[in-house]
Design an enzyme around this catalytic site. Sequence first.
Site, short mmCIF file in Angstrom:
data_model
loop_
_atom_site.label_atom_id
_atom_site.label_comp_id
_atom_site.label_asym_id
_atom_site.label_seq_id
_atom_site.Cartn_x
_atom_site.Cartn_y
_atom_site.Cartn_z
N ASP A 187 8.44 -13.10 -16.82
CA ASP A 187 8.56 -12.58 -15.45
C ASP A 187 7.18 -12.14 -14.96
O ASP A 187 6.39 -11.57 -15.72
CB ASP A 187 9.53 -11.40 -15.42
CG ASP A 187 10.00 -11.07 -14.01
OD1 ASP A 187 11.17 -11.30 -13.70
OD2 ASP A 187 9.16 -10.60 -13.20
N ILE A 188 6.90 -12.39 -13.70
CA ILE A 188 5.58 -12.07 -13.14
C ILE A 188 5.38 -10.56 -12.99
O ILE A 188 4.24 -10.07 -12.98
CB ILE A 188 5.38 -12.80 -11.79
CG1 ILE A 188 3.90 -12.94 -11.44
CG2 ILE A 188 6.15 -12.11 -10.66
CD1 ILE A 188 3.64 -13.92 -10.30
N ASN A 193 21.60 -11.33 -12.01
CA ASN A 193 22.00 -10.81 -10.71
C ASN A 193 22.53 -11.97 -9.85
O ASN A 193 21.94 -13.05 -9.82
CB ASN A 193 20.81 -10.16 -10.01
CG ASN A 193 20.29 -8.96 -10.77
OD1 ASN A 193 21.07 -8.12 -11.21
ND2 ASN A 193 18.98 -8.87 -10.95
N GLU A 201 17.18 -11.75 -5.86
CA GLU A 201 16.05 -12.09 -4.98
C GLU A 201 15.78 -13.59 -4.94
O GLU A 201 15.42 -14.11 -3.89
CB GLU A 201 14.79 -11.35 -5.45
CG GLU A 201 14.87 -9.85 -5.23
CD GLU A 201 13.64 -9.12 -5.76
OE1 GLU A 201 12.70 -9.79 -6.24
OE2 GLU A 201 13.63 -7.88 -5.70
N VAL A 202 15.92 -14.23 -6.08
CA VAL A 202 15.61 -15.67 -6.14
C VAL A 202 16.92 -16.44 -6.31
O VAL A 202 17.62 -16.26 -7.31
CB VAL A 202 14.64 -15.97 -7.31
CG1 VAL A 202 14.33 -17.45 -7.35
CG2 VAL A 202 13.36 -15.15 -7.18
N HIS A 254 19.18 -17.41 -12.91
CA HIS A 254 18.26 -17.00 -13.96
C HIS A 254 18.86 -15.85 -14.75
O HIS A 254 19.54 -14.99 -14.19
CB HIS A 254 16.89 -16.60 -13.41
CG HIS A 254 16.93 -15.63 -12.27
ND1 HIS A 254 17.27 -15.99 -10.99
CD2 HIS A 254 16.68 -14.29 -12.22
CE1 HIS A 254 17.22 -14.93 -10.20
NE2 HIS A 254 16.87 -13.89 -10.92
N HIS A 257 17.74 -12.69 -17.03
CA HIS A 257 16.64 -11.83 -17.46
C HIS A 257 16.89 -11.45 -18.92
O HIS A 257 17.98 -10.95 -19.25
CB HIS A 257 16.59 -10.52 -16.66
CG HIS A 257 16.34 -10.66 -15.20
ND1 HIS A 257 15.12 -10.38 -14.62
CD2 HIS A 257 17.15 -11.03 -14.17
CE1 HIS A 257 15.19 -10.56 -13.31
NE2 HIS A 257 16.41 -10.96 -13.01
P1 5GP Z 1 16.34 -11.27 -9.29
O1 5GP Z 1 16.15 -10.01 -8.48
O2 5GP Z 1 16.54 -12.47 -8.40
O3 5GP Z 1 17.39 -11.13 -10.36
O4 5GP Z 1 14.99 -11.47 -10.10
C1 5GP Z 1 13.93 -12.28 -9.67
C2 5GP Z 1 12.80 -12.10 -10.65
O5 5GP Z 1 11.85 -13.12 -10.42
C3 5GP Z 1 12.04 -10.76 -10.50
O6 5GP Z 1 12.10 -10.05 -11.73
C4 5GP Z 1 10.63 -11.19 -10.14
O7 5GP Z 1 9.63 -10.38 -10.72
C5 5GP Z 1 10.57 -12.62 -10.64
N1 5GP Z 1 9.65 -13.49 -9.92
C6 5GP Z 1 9.54 -13.62 -8.58
N2 5GP Z 1 8.60 -14.52 -8.27
C7 5GP Z 1 8.09 -14.97 -9.45
C8 5GP Z 1 7.08 -15.94 -9.78
O8 5GP Z 1 6.45 -16.56 -8.93
N3 5GP Z 1 6.85 -16.13 -11.11
C9 5GP Z 1 7.53 -15.48 -12.08
N4 5GP Z 1 7.22 -15.75 -13.35
N5 5GP Z 1 8.49 -14.57 -11.79
C10 5GP Z 1 8.77 -14.32 -10.50
#
Ligand code: 5GP
Length: 127
Positions: free
Chosen positions: A35-36, A97, A105-106, A110, A112
């Site tokens: 994760d970034i 999520n 968010e994405v 995915h 985690h």
């Molecule tokens: P969500 O809130 O959708 O469950 O988690 C999205 C995750 O994607 C977050 O933990 C965020 O830090 C990670 N993320 C967002 N953009 C990028 C990216 O460009 N590269 C990587 N490696 N992780 C990302």
Amino acid sequence: MSYTYDDQNIFAKILRGEIPNQTVLETEHTLAFNDIQPLAPVHVLVIPKGAYVNHDHFSSEASDAEIADFARATAEVCRIKGVSPGEGGNGFRAISNAGIDAVQEVPHFHLHILGGRPLGRMLSMAK
Ligand code: 5GP
């Protein structure tokens, strides 16, 4: 069930090689990368290569081969990162999520994988 996949999401771009990533593991159907913005010493995102919006979508519509590959890859990631309890690690938390209430968010499914420190209880009691 009806999902529309946005192929401009950030993980779709990572899968197409348009954005770099720190790969932990790649298999036929699955990619795992750091994760970034890590929230723990181990914070890996495990994603299917197929176009699935969330866990619900993936579990319902992915092939058996994709699902098996994803599950095996996730276990391998935990071994690689040293958090698998069955291999002497201190454990991990797997979170996915989905949708608004979970603050996804994405919009590409995915998982985690978090570990490397005590993670506390699963959810905050705060409302
Ligand atoms: P969500 O809130 O959708 O469950 O988690 C999205 C995750 O994607 C977050 O933990 C965020 O830090 C990670 N993320 C967002 N953009 C990028 C990216 O460009 N590269 C990587 N490696 N992780 C990302």
